[in-house]
Design a protein around this motif. Structure first.
Motif, mmCIF file in Angstrom:
data_model
loop_
_atom_site.group_PDB
_atom_site.id
_atom_site.type_symbol
_atom_site.label_atom_id
_atom_site.label_comp_id
_atom_site.label_asym_id
_atom_site.label_seq_id
_atom_site.Cartn_x
_atom_site.Cartn_y
_atom_site.Cartn_z
ATOM 1 N N ALA A 41 1.734 0.940 -1.429
ATOM 2 C CA ALA A 41 1.698 0.262 -0.131
ATOM 3 C C ALA A 41 3.081 -0.224 0.275
ATOM 4 O O ALA A 41 3.509 -0.060 1.430
ATOM 5 C CB ALA A 41 0.716 -0.903 -0.179
ATOM 6 N N LEU A 42 3.814 -0.813 -0.665
ATOM 7 C CA LEU A 42 5.139 -1.339 -0.348
ATOM 8 C C LEU A 42 6.181 -0.228 -0.223
ATOM 9 O O LEU A 42 7.166 -0.384 0.493
ATOM 10 C CB LEU A 42 5.555 -2.377 -1.390
ATOM 11 C CG LEU A 42 4.768 -3.701 -1.305
ATOM 12 C CD1 LEU A 42 5.081 -4.585 -2.499
ATOM 13 C CD2 LEU A 42 5.075 -4.441 -0.005
ATOM 14 N N GLU A 43 5.974 0.901 -0.890
ATOM 15 C CA GLU A 43 6.875 2.041 -0.697
ATOM 16 C C GLU A 43 6.761 2.548 0.732
ATOM 17 O O GLU A 43 7.772 2.824 1.393
ATOM 18 C CB GLU A 43 6.527 3.157 -1.687
ATOM 19 C CG GLU A 43 7.560 4.284 -1.750
ATOM 20 C CD GLU A 43 7.413 5.333 -0.664
ATOM 21 O OE1 GLU A 43 8.431 5.955 -0.277
ATOM 22 O OE2 GLU A 43 6.268 5.535 -0.179
ATOM 23 N N LYS A 44 5.538 2.642 1.227
ATOM 24 C CA LYS A 44 5.340 3.115 2.602
ATOM 25 C C LYS A 44 5.918 2.134 3.615
ATOM 26 O O LYS A 44 6.323 2.531 4.708
ATOM 27 C CB LYS A 44 3.851 3.329 2.869
ATOM 28 C CG LYS A 44 3.268 4.546 2.162
ATOM 29 C CD LYS A 44 1.787 4.686 2.442
ATOM 30 C CE LYS A 44 1.259 6.009 1.913
ATOM 31 N NZ LYS A 44 1.347 6.116 0.458
ATOM 32 N N ARG A 45 5.957 0.856 3.259
ATOM 33 C CA ARG A 45 6.491 -0.164 4.155
ATOM 34 C C ARG A 45 8.009 -0.314 4.036
ATOM 35 O O ARG A 45 8.624 -1.079 4.777
ATOM 36 C CB ARG A 45 5.816 -1.509 3.869
ATOM 37 C CG ARG A 45 4.347 -1.575 4.305
ATOM 38 C CD ARG A 45 3.629 -2.698 3.529
ATOM 39 N NE ARG A 45 2.324 -3.025 4.062
ATOM 40 C CZ ARG A 45 1.207 -2.325 3.829
ATOM 41 N NH1 ARG A 45 1.263 -1.223 3.101
ATOM 42 N NH2 ARG A 45 0.044 -2.725 4.332
ATOM 43 N N PHE B 62 2.094 15.079 -5.022
ATOM 44 C CA PHE B 62 2.553 13.769 -5.513
ATOM 45 C C PHE B 62 4.071 13.656 -5.401
ATOM 46 O O PHE B 62 4.784 14.548 -5.830
ATOM 47 C CB PHE B 62 2.140 13.577 -6.971
ATOM 48 C CG PHE B 62 2.656 12.303 -7.578
ATOM 49 C CD1 PHE B 62 1.962 11.122 -7.429
ATOM 50 C CD2 PHE B 62 3.861 12.281 -8.271
ATOM 51 C CE1 PHE B 62 2.454 9.934 -7.966
ATOM 52 C CE2 PHE B 62 4.361 11.099 -8.812
ATOM 53 C CZ PHE B 62 3.646 9.922 -8.659
ATOM 54 N N PRO B 63 4.617 12.562 -4.862
ATOM 55 C CA PRO B 63 3.884 11.443 -4.267
ATOM 56 C C PRO B 63 3.903 11.418 -2.737
ATOM 57 O O PRO B 63 3.294 10.548 -2.140
ATOM 58 C CB PRO B 63 4.676 10.248 -4.797
ATOM 59 C CG PRO B 63 6.108 10.733 -4.772
ATOM 60 C CD PRO B 63 6.041 12.198 -5.134
ATOM 61 N N CYS C 280 -3.285 2.830 -6.533
ATOM 62 C CA CYS C 280 -2.428 3.508 -5.556
ATOM 63 C C CYS C 280 -3.234 4.103 -4.397
ATOM 64 O O CYS C 280 -4.244 4.766 -4.603
ATOM 65 C CB CYS C 280 -1.633 4.611 -6.243
ATOM 66 S SG CYS C 280 -0.506 4.000 -7.517
ATOM 67 N N GLY C 281 -2.749 3.851 -3.196
ATOM 68 C CA GLY C 281 -3.399 4.339 -1.998
ATOM 69 C C GLY C 281 -4.344 3.346 -1.363
ATOM 70 O O GLY C 281 -4.673 3.458 -0.179
#
Length: 397
Positions: free
Chosen positions: A27-31, A260-261, A293-294
């Motif tokens: 979640a924080l990687e996407k943000r 992935f990923p 994850c996800g």
């Protein structure tokens, strides 16, 4: 003073449903606050507002466990392959504990301090060395007085047992969660045997997290439960799976998928899939039900809504969500209003919108694990020569 909260074992012993949180790393990687690759949690120090907000979203969605954002926060991982953060594991772990406690105090939530598998184990360091890494992390969790401890994301039961043994020294309740599927750990130890070893080591809660989709994880925990009961032991059970469909995965799970990923989005489960997962997990006797994850807050809300009859209440976030699409009754378009019913969403087979894409992939299946030269870790950054060798090797698999 506010009344003392019931502890994790008190809740589980009473048969209560405990809802975990979701996947902080993804979640924080996407943000934009976590780097894919190292997947380390320095955001707890560098971007505390982002971590705090995600905790709050999960709390509002119904989670009553705030896991410290300490995934891969051991010093050996923070220094692995050129990851030069100039932050210590202790600094990150302390900040993560403070953030989790701050938000937990805003509701009926507990704080869980977590440790994960280590590069040192993969590099065949000794039991003493690996235990020392866990003990260093646990020193912070004891100082910050977390409510219970989780050993999560372990591919090898041997290393998880070492973590549990160190955790038991603290006197805190201990949960242990492996990232394995029905075929067992990476050395072929069955789920049932894995669970028996963890319970004998001192874990009161056992289960799985990550690597596989919800139904696969529930099936794996069922096998664990059978093994524990056959051995004449007792435990509580937990499950925190991926929010991705993984019917094509092998023993290594979604790490082996070619998507992935960065290409996993077409596999995301809907909120309605999460209703089915929550019910399946509950019916299997699992009472600690969350995600990895996800998982986003709306996935956790779906779990909380499905299990509202058992819990006796809805989460705060349900004030903005009509049950089974009921809010669509207010939509301007009549054909959308016609979707405001459970049987529509429960039976929907979503399209991907990708006509040229297959429904499933072929996993990479390199078949390497602890002890193999390819998994030996190092402080130095991966060199161009090493990358070229990997690029060549990938063409043969």
């Amino acid at each position: 003073m506010a009344p003392a909260k019931k502890g994790i074992l008190e809740r589980l012993n009473a048969g209560e449903v405990v809802i975990g949180d979701g996947g902080f790393v993804f979640a924080l990687e996407k943000r934009g606050y976590v780097k894919a690759g190292p997947w380390t949690p320095e955001a707890s120090v560098q971007y505390p507002d982002a971590v705090r907000q995600l905790h709050r979203e999960f709390l509002r969605a119904g989670s009553n466990v705030m896991q410290t954002f300490t995934f891969y926060a051991s010093d050996d991982k923070l220094e692995n392959r050129g990851n030069n953060l100039k932050l210590t594991g202790a600094q990150i772990n302390e900040a993560a504990c403070d953030l989790a406690r701050e938000v937990a105090n805003e509701g009926d939530a507990l704080v869980a301090g977590g440790v994960s598998q280590t590069p040192s184990y993969l590099s065949c360091k000794s039991k003493t060395d690996v235990k020392a890494i866990f003990r260093k992390q646990l020193d912070v969790f004891i100082k910050k007085n977390v409510d219970f401890l989780i050993a999560e994301y372990f591919e090898h039961v041997e290393e998880a047992v070492w973590a549990v043994e160190v955790m038991k020294e603290t006197g805190k309740p201990v949960a242990a969660s492996l990232c394995i599927g029905p075929k067992g750990d990476m050395h072929g130890v069955s789920p049932g045997e894995c669970a028996v070893r963890l319970v004998k080591a001192g874990a009161q809660i056992v289960g799985v997290n990550c690597h596989f989709d919800p139904m696969t994880c529930v099936e794996t925990v069922k096998q664990m439960k059978v093994g524990v009961e056959k051995a004449g032991l007792k435990a509580h059970y937990m499950v925190q799976p991926l929010a991705y469909h993984t019917p094509d995965c092998n023993c290594q799970g979604f790490i082996d998928l070619p998507e992935f990923p960065f290409g996993l989005e077409p596999r995301i489960l809907t909120r309605w899939d999460m209703h089915k997962y929550a019910r399946e997990a509950y019916n299997a006797g699992i009472r600690f039900i969350g995600g990895c994850c996800g998982f986003e807050a709306y996935h956790i809300r779906a779990i909380a809504e499905e299990l509202a009859p058992e819990r006796g209440f809805l989460p705060s976030a349900s004030e903005k969500h009509g049950s089974w699409g009921a809010g669509l009754e207010m939509h301007t378009k009549p054909w959308v209003r016609a979707r405001a019913r459970r049987d529509y969403w429960e039976n929907l087979k979503p399209a991907s919108g990708r006509p040229q894409c297959p429904s499933m992939s072929v996993p990479d299946s390199w078949g390497v694990t602890k002890g193999h030269a390819d998994l030996m870790q190092q402080k130095e950054a991966t060199s161009k020569e090493e990358l070229e060798q990997l690029f060549d090797k990938s063409k043969t698999h």
